[in-house]
Write a protein that holds these residues in place. Structure first.
Motif, PDB file in Angstrom:
ATOM      1  N   ALA A 109      91.450  71.218  46.205  1.00  0.00           N
ATOM      2  CA  ALA A 109      92.362  72.308  47.147  1.00  0.00           C
ATOM      3  C   ALA A 109      91.201  73.484  46.415  1.00  0.00           C
ATOM      4  CB  ALA A 109      93.332  72.987  45.988  1.00  0.00           C
ATOM      5  N   ASP A 110      90.972  74.004  45.604  1.00  0.00           N
ATOM      6  CA  ASP A 110      89.894  75.124  44.328  1.00  0.00           C
ATOM      7  C   ASP A 110      88.095  74.962  45.166  1.00  0.00           C
ATOM      8  OD1 ASP A 110      91.883  76.077  43.674  1.00  0.00           O
ATOM      9  OD2 ASP A 110      91.027  75.219  41.830  1.00  0.00           O
ATOM     10  N   VAL A 111      88.175  73.368  45.596  1.00  0.00           N
ATOM     11  CA  VAL A 111      86.605  73.523  46.169  1.00  0.00           C
ATOM     12  C   VAL A 111      86.563  73.882  47.849  1.00  0.00           C
ATOM     13  CG1 VAL A 111      85.336  71.572  47.051  1.00  0.00           C
ATOM     14  CG2 VAL A 111      85.293  71.763  44.397  1.00  0.00           C
ATOM     15  N   VAL A 112      87.698  73.646  47.742  1.00  0.00           N
ATOM     16  CA  VAL A 112      87.705  73.933  49.599  1.00  0.00           C
ATOM     17  C   VAL A 112      87.358  75.495  49.280  1.00  0.00           C
ATOM     18  CG1 VAL A 112      89.423  74.040  51.351  1.00  0.00           C
ATOM     19  CG2 VAL A 112      88.727  71.666  50.046  1.00  0.00           C
ATOM     20  N   HIS A 113      88.391  75.811  49.018  1.00  0.00           N
ATOM     21  CA  HIS A 113      88.266  77.625  48.896  1.00  0.00           C
ATOM     22  C   HIS A 113      86.623  78.298  48.422  1.00  0.00           C
ATOM     23  CE1 HIS A 113      89.816  81.021  49.247  1.00  0.00           C
ATOM     24  NE2 HIS A 113      89.460  81.340  47.467  1.00  0.00           N
ATOM     25  N   VAL A 114      86.357  77.465  47.019  1.00  0.00           N
ATOM     26  CA  VAL A 114      85.256  78.077  46.422  1.00  0.00           C
ATOM     27  C   VAL A 114      83.892  78.040  47.105  1.00  0.00           C
ATOM     28  CG1 VAL A 114      84.454  78.597  43.830  1.00  0.00           C
ATOM     29  CG2 VAL A 114      86.562  78.984  43.923  1.00  0.00           C
ATOM     30  N   VAL A 115      83.797  76.198  47.459  1.00  0.00           N
ATOM     31  CA  VAL A 115      82.516  76.067  47.275  1.00  0.00           C
ATOM     32  C   VAL A 115      82.135  76.003  48.875  1.00  0.00           C
ATOM     33  CG1 VAL A 115      81.314  74.063  47.631  1.00  0.00           C
ATOM     34  CG2 VAL A 115      82.616  74.172  45.552  1.00  0.00           C
ATOM     35  N   PRO A 119      89.706  80.148  53.822  1.00  0.00           N
ATOM     36  CA  PRO A 119      90.511  80.540  53.302  1.00  0.00           C
ATOM     37  C   PRO A 119      92.005  79.875  52.836  1.00  0.00           C
ATOM     38  CG  PRO A 119      89.415  81.837  55.066  1.00  0.00           C
ATOM     39  CD  PRO A 119      89.263  80.021  55.123  1.00  0.00           C
ATOM     40  N   TYR A 120      92.438  80.882  51.520  1.00  0.00           N
ATOM     41  CA  TYR A 120      94.094  79.154  51.256  1.00  0.00           C
ATOM     42  C   TYR A 120      94.857  79.041  52.811  1.00  0.00           C
ATOM     43  CZ  TYR A 120      91.955  79.353  46.580  1.00  0.00           C
ATOM     44  OH  TYR A 120      91.742  79.669  45.517  1.00  0.00           O
ATOM     45  N   ALA A 121      95.019  80.091  53.660  1.00  0.00           N
ATOM     46  CA  ALA A 121      95.391  79.883  55.038  1.00  0.00           C
ATOM     47  C   ALA A 121      95.233  78.952  55.543  1.00  0.00           C
ATOM     48  CB  ALA A 121      95.889  81.309  55.501  1.00  0.00           C
ATOM     49  N   VAL A 122      93.683  77.797  55.362  1.00  0.00           N
ATOM     50  CA  VAL A 122      93.459  77.792  56.008  1.00  0.00           C
ATOM     51  C   VAL A 122      93.773  76.188  55.622  1.00  0.00           C
ATOM     52  CG1 VAL A 122      91.658  77.251  57.813  1.00  0.00           C
ATOM     53  CG2 VAL A 122      91.867  79.323  57.891  1.00  0.00           C
ATOM     54  N   THR A 166     100.557  66.377  48.560  1.00  0.00           N
ATOM     55  CA  THR A 166     101.249  67.316  47.810  1.00  0.00           C
ATOM     56  C   THR A 166     100.815  68.302  46.629  1.00  0.00           C
ATOM     57  OG1 THR A 166     102.353  66.015  46.437  1.00  0.00           O
ATOM     58  CG2 THR A 166     104.014  65.889  49.064  1.00  0.00           C
ATOM     59  N   PHE A 167      99.641  67.357  45.849  1.00  0.00           N
ATOM     60  CA  PHE A 167      99.260  68.320  44.988  1.00  0.00           C
ATOM     61  C   PHE A 167      98.201  69.456  45.325  1.00  0.00           C
ATOM     62  CE2 PHE A 167     101.376  65.341  42.030  1.00  0.00           C
ATOM     63  CZ  PHE A 167     101.558  66.322  40.889  1.00  0.00           C
ATOM     64  N   ALA A 168      97.370  69.028  46.597  1.00  0.00           N
ATOM     65  CA  ALA A 168      96.561  69.677  47.322  1.00  0.00           C
ATOM     66  C   ALA A 168      97.332  70.906  48.178  1.00  0.00           C
ATOM     67  CB  ALA A 168      95.865  68.655  48.032  1.00  0.00           C
ATOM     68  N   LEU A 169      98.597  71.016  48.972  1.00  0.00           N
ATOM     69  CA  LEU A 169      98.556  71.103  49.309  1.00  0.00           C
ATOM     70  C   LEU A 169      99.436  72.288  48.839  1.00  0.00           C
ATOM     71  CD1 LEU A 169      99.636  72.548  51.641  1.00  0.00           C
ATOM     72  CD2 LEU A 169     101.877  70.043  52.277  1.00  0.00           C
ATOM     73  N   GLY A 170     100.387  72.112  47.604  1.00  0.00           N
ATOM     74  CA  GLY A 170     100.500  73.010  46.908  1.00  0.00           C
ATOM     75  C   GLY A 170     100.216  73.473  46.395  1.00  0.00           C
ATOM     76  N   THR A 171      98.902  73.397  45.508  1.00  0.00           N
ATOM     77  CA  THR A 171      97.556  74.615  44.882  1.00  0.00           C
ATOM     78  C   THR A 171      97.735  75.259  45.967  1.00  0.00           C
ATOM     79  OG1 THR A 171      97.007  72.424  43.832  1.00  0.00           O
ATOM     80  CG2 THR A 171      95.820  74.627  44.144  1.00  0.00           C
ATOM     81  N   ALA A 172      96.690  75.268  47.096  1.00  0.00           N
ATOM     82  CA  ALA A 172      97.095  76.364  48.031  1.00  0.00           C
ATOM     83  C   ALA A 172      97.731  76.630  48.667  1.00  0.00           C
ATOM     84  CB  ALA A 172      96.190  74.811  49.759  1.00  0.00           C
ATOM     85  N   ILE A 173      98.919  76.193  48.288  1.00  0.00           N
ATOM     86  CA  ILE A 173     100.277  77.380  49.123  1.00  0.00           C
ATOM     87  C   ILE A 173     100.196  78.263  48.104  1.00  0.00           C
ATOM     88  CG2 ILE A 173     103.459  77.349  49.212  1.00  0.00           C
ATOM     89  CD1 ILE A 173     102.727  74.624  50.750  1.00  0.00           C
ATOM     90  N   GLY A 174     100.538  77.989  46.626  1.00  0.00           N
ATOM     91  CA  GLY A 174     100.822  78.537  45.496  1.00  0.00           C
ATOM     92  C   GLY A 174      99.129  79.594  45.311  1.00  0.00           C
ATOM     93  N   ASP A 175      97.995  79.513  45.253  1.00  0.00           N
ATOM     94  CA  ASP A 175      96.839  80.660  45.279  1.00  0.00           C
ATOM     95  C   ASP A 175      97.375  81.265  46.478  1.00  0.00           C
ATOM     96  OD1 ASP A 175      95.663  79.305  43.308  1.00  0.00           O
ATOM     97  OD2 ASP A 175      94.899  77.796  44.605  1.00  0.00           O
ATOM     98  N   LEU A 176      98.181  80.852  47.749  1.00  0.00           N
ATOM     99  CA  LEU A 176      98.136  81.978  48.826  1.00  0.00           C
ATOM    100  C   LEU A 176      98.949  83.005  48.816  1.00  0.00           C
ATOM    101  CD1 LEU A 176      97.611  82.176  51.794  1.00  0.00           C
ATOM    102  CD2 LEU A 176      99.585  80.548  52.046  1.00  0.00           C
ATOM    103  N   THR A 177     100.370  82.675  47.844  1.00  0.00           N
ATOM    104  CA  THR A 177     100.668  83.898  48.172  1.00  0.00           C
ATOM    105  C   THR A 177     100.622  84.544  47.027  1.00  0.00           C
ATOM    106  OG1 THR A 177     102.456  82.078  46.075  1.00  0.00           O
ATOM    107  CG2 THR A 177     103.062  81.864  48.231  1.00  0.00           C
ATOM    108  N   ALA A 178      99.973  84.458  45.792  1.00  0.00           N
ATOM    109  CA  ALA A 178      99.608  84.471  44.641  1.00  0.00           C
ATOM    110  C   ALA A 178      98.157  85.693  44.641  1.00  0.00           C
ATOM    111  CB  ALA A 178      99.152  84.128  42.626  1.00  0.00           C
ATOM    112  N   GLY A 179      97.544  85.149  45.426  1.00  0.00           N
ATOM    113  CA  GLY A 179      96.238  85.884  45.947  1.00  0.00           C
ATOM    114  C   GLY A 179      95.913  85.941  47.282  1.00  0.00           C
ATOM    115  N   THR A 180      96.067  85.474  48.101  1.00  0.00           N
ATOM    116  CA  THR A 180      96.269  85.920  49.722  1.00  0.00           C
ATOM    117  C   THR A 180      96.943  87.543  49.763  1.00  0.00           C
ATOM    118  OG1 THR A 180      94.895  83.753  50.490  1.00  0.00           O
ATOM    119  CG2 THR A 180      95.537  85.579  52.125  1.00  0.00           C
TER     120      THR A 180
END
Length: 281
Positions: A109-115, A119-122, A166-180
């Motif tokens: 999930a982080d590589v998809v966003h950082v590299v 966006p986490y929403a996507v 579920t782990f990749a989705l949960g990571t994206a959701i958590g970063d979406l709420t905390a960051g985005t």
């Protein structure tokens, strides 16, 4: 044994391995290789999600995203190989695989966003669709999504694909709420702590199917554990306690190891038929 909602899963096969499976699958009988869903299951699961989040961040900053991701993939492949080759549920192998899924799922999930700069929403939508596709394929093939039915190689493959999604989705959701959405890590953790009670309450009082309740709660354990772990690990400037991702990873690893050691000795989460077979043997 009941999943969230307190109701037992009716298709659960008891007795000898393979009992209750479709005739075409009985030629390769397998013991269940997933644990009983108890309070300890959820406790260890949340700890692994937190540890996976901070360990992934620590490795990513220390080694760089690509080398860390490659190392995580190798570790995941090694542990899943051991899990698939195991003949029955073994706590150390199973939970070590879960830890590596947590670490690599976070990295993905982080590589998809950082590299890739997505966006986490996507990525949240993309991982949701990926998870839905796995679940649809699993149900179309097996006519059940219950973890108690994971007794064949194909079902085991579907199970671990679902867990990884579920782990990749949960990571994206958590970063979406905390960051985005700028809720911050602690408020996000509190939010997910409240949300995770919904499937259990809906199962108990609103008739939600126990399998649906289980997977809904399973997804939410990821952002729940990760949000609190991030809050402890990140700097005060980012709204955290500033303890550091390395120390937090170690602090979470110790209780995980202690609890898994307890489960291995006590066999509290070992499937009933395996405990009976062990007692007879």
């Amino acid at each position: 044994m009941a999943e969230p909602g307190g109701r037992a899963v009716t298709e659960r096969p008891w007795g000898v391995p393979g009992q209750g499976l479709p005739p075409r699958e009985r030629s390769e009988p397998l013991w269940s290789k997933v644990p009983e869903v108890t309070a300890l299951f959820w406790g260890v699961k949340v700890l692994t999600t937190g540890m996976g989040e901070t360990a992934s961040d620590y490795l990513g900053r220390t080694l760089g995203p690509i080398p860390a991701g490659s190392l995580g993939l190798l570790g995941l492949a090694a542990l899943l190989t051991l899990q698939f080759r195991s003949s029955r549920y073994r706590p150390w192998i199973y939970w070590s695989a879960i830890v590596m899924v947590s670490v690599f799922g976070t990295m993905a999930a982080d590589v998809v966003h950082v590299v890739a700069g997505i966006p986490y929403a996507v990525s949240t939508v993309a991982f949701s669709l990926a998870l839905a596709a796995v679940l649809v394929a699993w149900y179309a093939s097996e006519k059940t999504l219950s973890i108690h039915s994971v007794r064949t190689r194909r079902r085991e493959t579907f199970y671990w694909a679902t867990v990884l999604a579920t782990f990749a989705l949960g990571t994206a959701i958590g970063d979406l709420t905390a960051g985005t959405l700028k809720l911050g890590y602690l408020p996000s953790g509190i939010l997910f702590a409240a949300l995770i009670a919904v499937p259990a309450l809906a199962g108990r009082f609103a008739g939600l199917d126990p399998v649906t309740a289980f997977w809904a709660a399973y997804i939410l354990t990821r952002p729940l554990g990760a949000s609190f772990a991030d809050w402890m690990g990140v700097s005060t400037g980012r709204g955290g306690l500033g303890w550091g991702t390395g120390p937090v990873s170690l602090a979470l690893l110790l209780p995980i190891a202690a609890l898994v050691g307890y489960l291995a000795v006590s066999r509290k989460d070992t499937p009933l038929e395996q405990r009976i077979a062990g007692a007879v043997a």
